[in-house]
Design a protein around this motif. Structure first.
Motif, PDB file in Angstrom:
ATOM      1  N   GLY A 294     -40.222  20.571 -97.052  1.00  0.00           N
ATOM      2  CA  GLY A 294     -39.758  20.988 -95.736  1.00  0.00           C
ATOM      3  C   GLY A 294     -40.192  22.405 -95.428  1.00  0.00           C
ATOM      4  N   SER A 295     -39.396  23.084 -94.618  1.00  0.00           N
ATOM      5  CA  SER A 295     -39.754  24.424 -94.161  1.00  0.00           C
ATOM      6  C   SER A 295     -39.632  25.447 -95.282  1.00  0.00           C
ATOM      7  CB  SER A 295     -38.859  24.841 -92.998  1.00  0.00           C
ATOM      8  OG  SER A 295     -37.542  25.120 -93.449  1.00  0.00           O
ATOM      9  N   THR A 296     -40.330  26.560 -95.105  1.00  0.00           N
ATOM     10  CA  THR A 296     -40.323  27.609 -96.129  1.00  0.00           C
ATOM     11  C   THR A 296     -38.941  28.236 -96.276  1.00  0.00           C
ATOM     12  OG1 THR A 296     -42.644  28.072 -95.649  1.00  0.00           O
ATOM     13  CG2 THR A 296     -41.402  29.772 -96.829  1.00  0.00           C
ATOM     14  N   VAL A 297     -38.285  28.516 -95.175  1.00  0.00           N
ATOM     15  CA  VAL A 297     -36.975  29.183 -95.227  1.00  0.00           C
ATOM     16  C   VAL A 297     -35.966  28.319 -95.979  1.00  0.00           C
ATOM     17  CG1 VAL A 297     -35.029  30.000 -93.855  1.00  0.00           C
ATOM     18  CG2 VAL A 297     -37.357  30.545 -93.151  1.00  0.00           C
ATOM     19  N   VAL A 298     -35.902  27.037 -95.625  1.00  0.00           N
ATOM     20  CA  VAL A 298     -34.951  26.149 -96.293  1.00  0.00           C
ATOM     21  C   VAL A 298     -35.369  25.933 -97.748  1.00  0.00           C
ATOM     22  CG1 VAL A 298     -33.924  23.848 -96.296  1.00  0.00           C
ATOM     23  CG2 VAL A 298     -34.335  25.034 -94.133  1.00  0.00           C
ATOM     24  N   GLY A 299     -36.664  25.763 -97.977  1.00  0.00           N
ATOM     25  CA  GLY A 299     -37.141  25.551 -99.339  1.00  0.00           C
ATOM     26  C   GLY A 299     -36.798  26.696-100.269  1.00  0.00           C
ATOM     27  N   GLN A 300     -36.919  27.913 -99.783  1.00  0.00           N
ATOM     28  CA  GLN A 300     -36.583  29.063-100.616  1.00  0.00           C
ATOM     29  C   GLN A 300     -35.098  29.085-100.940  1.00  0.00           C
ATOM     30  OE1 GLN A 300     -38.177  32.216 -98.166  1.00  0.00           O
ATOM     31  NE2 GLN A 300     -40.192  32.130 -99.148  1.00  0.00           N
ATOM     32  N   ALA A 301     -34.260  28.680 -99.983  1.00  0.00           N
ATOM     33  CA  ALA A 301     -32.820  28.609-100.251  1.00  0.00           C
ATOM     34  C   ALA A 301     -32.515  27.526-101.281  1.00  0.00           C
ATOM     35  CB  ALA A 301     -32.059  28.338 -98.949  1.00  0.00           C
ATOM     36  N   VAL A 302     -33.208  26.399-101.198  1.00  0.00           N
ATOM     37  CA  VAL A 302     -33.026  25.325-102.181  1.00  0.00           C
ATOM     38  C   VAL A 302     -33.408  25.807-103.572  1.00  0.00           C
ATOM     39  CG1 VAL A 302     -33.938  23.092-102.920  1.00  0.00           C
ATOM     40  CG2 VAL A 302     -33.258  23.430-100.538  1.00  0.00           C
ATOM     41  N   VAL A 303     -34.528  26.508-103.669  1.00  0.00           N
ATOM     42  CA  VAL A 303     -34.990  27.023-104.969  1.00  0.00           C
ATOM     43  C   VAL A 303     -33.958  27.974-105.562  1.00  0.00           C
ATOM     44  CG1 VAL A 303     -36.711  28.484-106.089  1.00  0.00           C
ATOM     45  CG2 VAL A 303     -37.434  26.673-104.517  1.00  0.00           C
ATOM     46  N   ARG A 304     -33.443  28.875-104.738  1.00  0.00           N
ATOM     47  CA  ARG A 304     -32.446  29.841-105.249  1.00  0.00           C
ATOM     48  C   ARG A 304     -31.200  29.127-105.748  1.00  0.00           C
ATOM     49  NH1 ARG A 304     -34.214  32.842-100.646  1.00  0.00           N
ATOM     50  NH2 ARG A 304     -32.451  32.022 -99.424  1.00  0.00           N
ATOM     51  N   ALA A 305     -30.728  28.143-104.978  1.00  0.00           N
ATOM     52  CA  ALA A 305     -29.492  27.450-105.362  1.00  0.00           C
ATOM     53  C   ALA A 305     -29.677  26.634-106.635  1.00  0.00           C
ATOM     54  CB  ALA A 305     -29.035  26.550-104.216  1.00  0.00           C
ATOM     55  N   ALA A 306     -30.797  25.919-106.731  1.00  0.00           N
ATOM     56  CA  ALA A 306     -31.034  25.104-107.919  1.00  0.00           C
ATOM     57  C   ALA A 306     -31.289  25.973-109.145  1.00  0.00           C
ATOM     58  CB  ALA A 306     -32.218  24.161-107.681  1.00  0.00           C
ATOM     59  N   THR A 307     -32.042  27.039-108.957  1.00  0.00           N
ATOM     60  CA  THR A 307     -32.340  27.939-110.072  1.00  0.00           C
ATOM     61  C   THR A 307     -31.073  28.587-110.606  1.00  0.00           C
ATOM     62  OG1 THR A 307     -34.536  28.373-109.165  1.00  0.00           O
ATOM     63  CG2 THR A 307     -33.692  29.938-110.781  1.00  0.00           C
ATOM     64  N   ALA A 308     -30.158  28.927-109.706  1.00  0.00           N
ATOM     65  CA  ALA A 308     -28.898  29.541-110.140  1.00  0.00           C
ATOM     66  C   ALA A 308     -28.091  28.578-111.013  1.00  0.00           C
ATOM     67  CB  ALA A 308     -28.079  29.954-108.920  1.00  0.00           C
ATOM     68  N   ARG A 309     -28.263  27.287-110.791  1.00  0.00           N
ATOM     69  CA  ARG A 309     -27.564  26.281-111.606  1.00  0.00           C
ATOM     70  C   ARG A 309     -28.329  25.957-112.878  1.00  0.00           C
ATOM     71  NH1 ARG A 309     -27.368  21.152-109.369  1.00  0.00           N
ATOM     72  NH2 ARG A 309     -25.898  20.713-111.047  1.00  0.00           N
ATOM     73  N   GLY A 310     -29.575  26.377-112.950  1.00  0.00           N
ATOM     74  CA  GLY A 310     -30.374  26.089-114.133  1.00  0.00           C
ATOM     75  C   GLY A 310     -30.948  24.695-114.168  1.00  0.00           C
ATOM     76  N   VAL A 311     -31.090  24.047-112.991  1.00  0.00           N
ATOM     77  CA  VAL A 311     -31.663  22.707-112.962  1.00  0.00           C
ATOM     78  C   VAL A 311     -33.114  22.785-112.499  1.00  0.00           C
ATOM     79  CG1 VAL A 311     -29.414  21.667-112.520  1.00  0.00           C
ATOM     80  CG2 VAL A 311     -30.926  22.187-110.594  1.00  0.00           C
ATOM     81  N   PRO A 312     -33.971  21.874-112.966  1.00  0.00           N
ATOM     82  CA  PRO A 312     -35.369  21.894-112.543  1.00  0.00           C
ATOM     83  C   PRO A 312     -35.478  21.680-111.035  1.00  0.00           C
ATOM     84  CG  PRO A 312     -35.046  20.432-114.427  1.00  0.00           C
ATOM     85  CD  PRO A 312     -33.689  20.799-113.922  1.00  0.00           C
ATOM     86  N   VAL A 313     -36.405  22.393-110.404  1.00  0.00           N
ATOM     87  CA  VAL A 313     -36.577  22.284-108.954  1.00  0.00           C
ATOM     88  C   VAL A 313     -38.045  22.460-108.606  1.00  0.00           C
ATOM     89  CG1 VAL A 313     -36.024  24.750-108.645  1.00  0.00           C
ATOM     90  CG2 VAL A 313     -35.860  23.187-106.696  1.00  0.00           C
ATOM     91  N   GLN A 314     -38.494  21.666-107.655  1.00  0.00           N
ATOM     92  CA  GLN A 314     -39.810  21.859-107.055  1.00  0.00           C
ATOM     93  C   GLN A 314     -39.621  21.872-105.546  1.00  0.00           C
ATOM     94  OE1 GLN A 314     -41.206  17.153-107.033  1.00  0.00           O
ATOM     95  NE2 GLN A 314     -42.304  18.577-108.327  1.00  0.00           N
ATOM     96  N   ALA A 315     -40.425  22.673-104.869  1.00  0.00           N
ATOM     97  CA  ALA A 315     -40.323  22.762-103.420  1.00  0.00           C
ATOM     98  C   ALA A 315     -41.720  22.842-102.825  1.00  0.00           C
ATOM     99  CB  ALA A 315     -39.503  23.987-103.007  1.00  0.00           C
ATOM    100  N   GLU A 316     -42.017  21.911-101.934  1.00  0.00           N
ATOM    101  CA  GLU A 316     -43.254  21.949-101.160  1.00  0.00           C
ATOM    102  C   GLU A 316     -42.896  22.434 -99.767  1.00  0.00           C
ATOM    103  OE1 GLU A 316     -46.168  21.649-102.301  1.00  0.00           O
ATOM    104  OE2 GLU A 316     -45.578  20.989-104.293  1.00  0.00           O
TER     105      GLU A 316
END
Length: 460
Positions: free
Chosen positions: A210-232
């Motif tokens: 999806g969009s860059t702004v939302v994707g960056q928020a998804v990455v931050r949230a998943a990374t904070a939980r320590g779960v694997p994440v990929q964002a296009e």
């Protein structure tokens, strides 16, 4: 007093009065419950073995093929995808499921000798549990499939949160998939930001497009939980045309990549960089090619450029060409729906929106470059790095350019658009985060590696 979440409403972009689907948004608590049900169903799905998973995925592929015309028509109606392209997407979707139907039989590890003494050392890849997938509207069947199929193939359960604009397509895909899988293993969750956030907060592995702004928020949230994440995320893709290129062929490729599906692809071309004496003939040939692009009803098989997904999206396209010299296009067709003509502009000032942001519409800027090195610098001078196309008959020049480009995918003498689902997909810089999608790379992303030491119970 609590209020119910706003309903999810999806409209036909070629006829905004046509509501394709309206459903209640479940909310964050229901999202968490859905993930827990998927987590409870996942162990049985995994323990069923490779044969059961392979058979199920192959059956999904066959069911998609059987419903191909219905699915293509739904994509035309809900997301405005031109019929010919919608049919191609459905065919590719079936091929994706069939490709991953073989994945359960792939090796999942290796066996090694111990450094000393009896026993074995083993590596093995195992599923994470529940894959939370957040997908866009522009490829309503293919993108959910190229995320879900590999996740399921290796034994995960899947919860899919589609873009609201593609809700009906996702629900129809779920009906097909759920007939072939045990209950709870594949679930579609309609909704918006609240549901997406709750899914990221609960899933064991997260994949986002999806969009860059939302994707960056998804990455931050998943990374904070320590779960694997990929964002296009976004793309601001360039096409480099060298003086020796076949200008007519290059213009045809570029017109397709600029205007196909109204430019609503992360791989669309939005910057055309003409090197040296290629500028003048390319300006004329590309302008002519864009004027010839059929614009109209997406249900017409001849249409290449249909409507934008929303009124807001159309307004963003208009804003992007405002104040720049327009070589062709720059108008709004007099018809119902959210249409814009394929547009080429030139003499774009440094810092202009077209050189900073992904517009996601049928508009591109023509830029001159002194030589290949200059063209590479222009290509790399943006925050994104998804795909670049290079047009030339000089193999040496192509190879030189390939080594210097900061993009994840490079296509020589081909449009920037187009995806080979059996190869890794992803970009550089702000375009992507985490491991690649598709192909064997996806199988690794949806699993975690484990190392086992097996020693004898007794030694003699």
């Amino acid at each position: 007093m609590t209020t119910s979440p706003s309903p999810v409403i999806s409209r036909n972009p070629s006829d905004p009065s046509d509501i394709v689907v309206q459903v209640p948004a479940p909310g964050a608590f229901a999202t968490a419950d859905t993930v827990e049900r998927a987590r409870a169903a996942q162990p049985e799905w995994l323990s069923g073995g490779a044969s059961a998973r392979s058979t199920a995925l192959a059956a999904v592929a066959a069911a998609i093929e059987a419903a191909a015309e219905e699915l293509a028509a739904l994509a035309v109606r809900e997301v405005g995808k031109p019929l010919t392209e919608a049919r191609a997407e459905v065919a590719r979707t079936a091929a994706i499921w069939r490709y991953y139907a073989q994945a359960p039989y792939e090796p999942v590890g290796s066996v090694h000798e111990t450094a000393a003494g009896a026993g074995l050392l083993m590596t093995r890849r195992r599923p994470h549990g529940v894959a939370g997938l957040i997908t866009p509207w522009n490829f309503p069947f293919a993108i959910p499939s190229w995320k879900a199929a590999p996740a399921l193939a290796v034994g995960n359960a899947v919860v899919l949160k589609p873009a609201p604009e593609a809700t009906a397509c996702a629900q129809r895909l779920a009906e097909i998939v759920q007939r072939e899988l045990p209950p709870g293993v594949f679930t579609v969750l309609p909704g918006g930001a609240a549901e997406g956030g709750a899914l990221v907060a609960a899933a064991d592995v997260v994949s986002f497009t999806g969009s860059t702004v939302v994707g960056q928020a998804v990455v931050r949230a998943a990374t904070a939980r320590g779960v694997p994440v990929q964002a296009e995320m976004g793309g601001l893709n360039a096409a480099i045309v060298l003086p020796d290129a076949c200008i007519e062929q290059a213009a045809a490729h570029l017109a397709a990549a600029i205007a196909g599906y109204a430019g609503q692809k992360c791989t669309a071309t939005s910057r055309v960089i003409a090197v040296g004496v290629a500028l003048e003939p390319l300006r004329e040939a590309l302008s002519e090619a864009l004027r010839a692009v059929p614009v109209g009803d997406p249900a017409d098989p001849a249409t290449v450029c249909g409507p934008l997904i929303s009124e807001h999206a159309r307004d963003q396209v208009c804003d992007a060409w405002h104040g720049t010299p327009v070589l062709t296009g720059g108008t709004l067709p007099d018809r119902a729906g959210w249409y814009a003509t394929p547009t080429l502009v030139e003499k774009v000032s440094e810092g202009h929106r077209l050189l900073r942001e992904e517009v996601f519409g049928p508009v591109a800027a023509l830029l001159p470059a002194d030589d290949l090195a200059h063209a590479v610098r222009l290509t790399n001078a943006v925050p994104y790095g998804l795909v670049t196309s290079v047009h030339t008959t000089d193999l040496d020049a192509a190879l030189t350019g390939l080594d210097r480009l900061d993009t994840g995918m490079i296509r020589v003498n081909a449009p920037s658009t187009g995806v080979d689902f059996h190869l890794p997909f992803g970009g550089a810089k702000a375009s992507s985060h985490g491991p690649r999608e598709q192909g064997r790379a996806a199988l690794e992303f949806y699993t975690a590696g484990r190392t086992y030491t097996l020693s004898p119970a007794k030694t003699t």
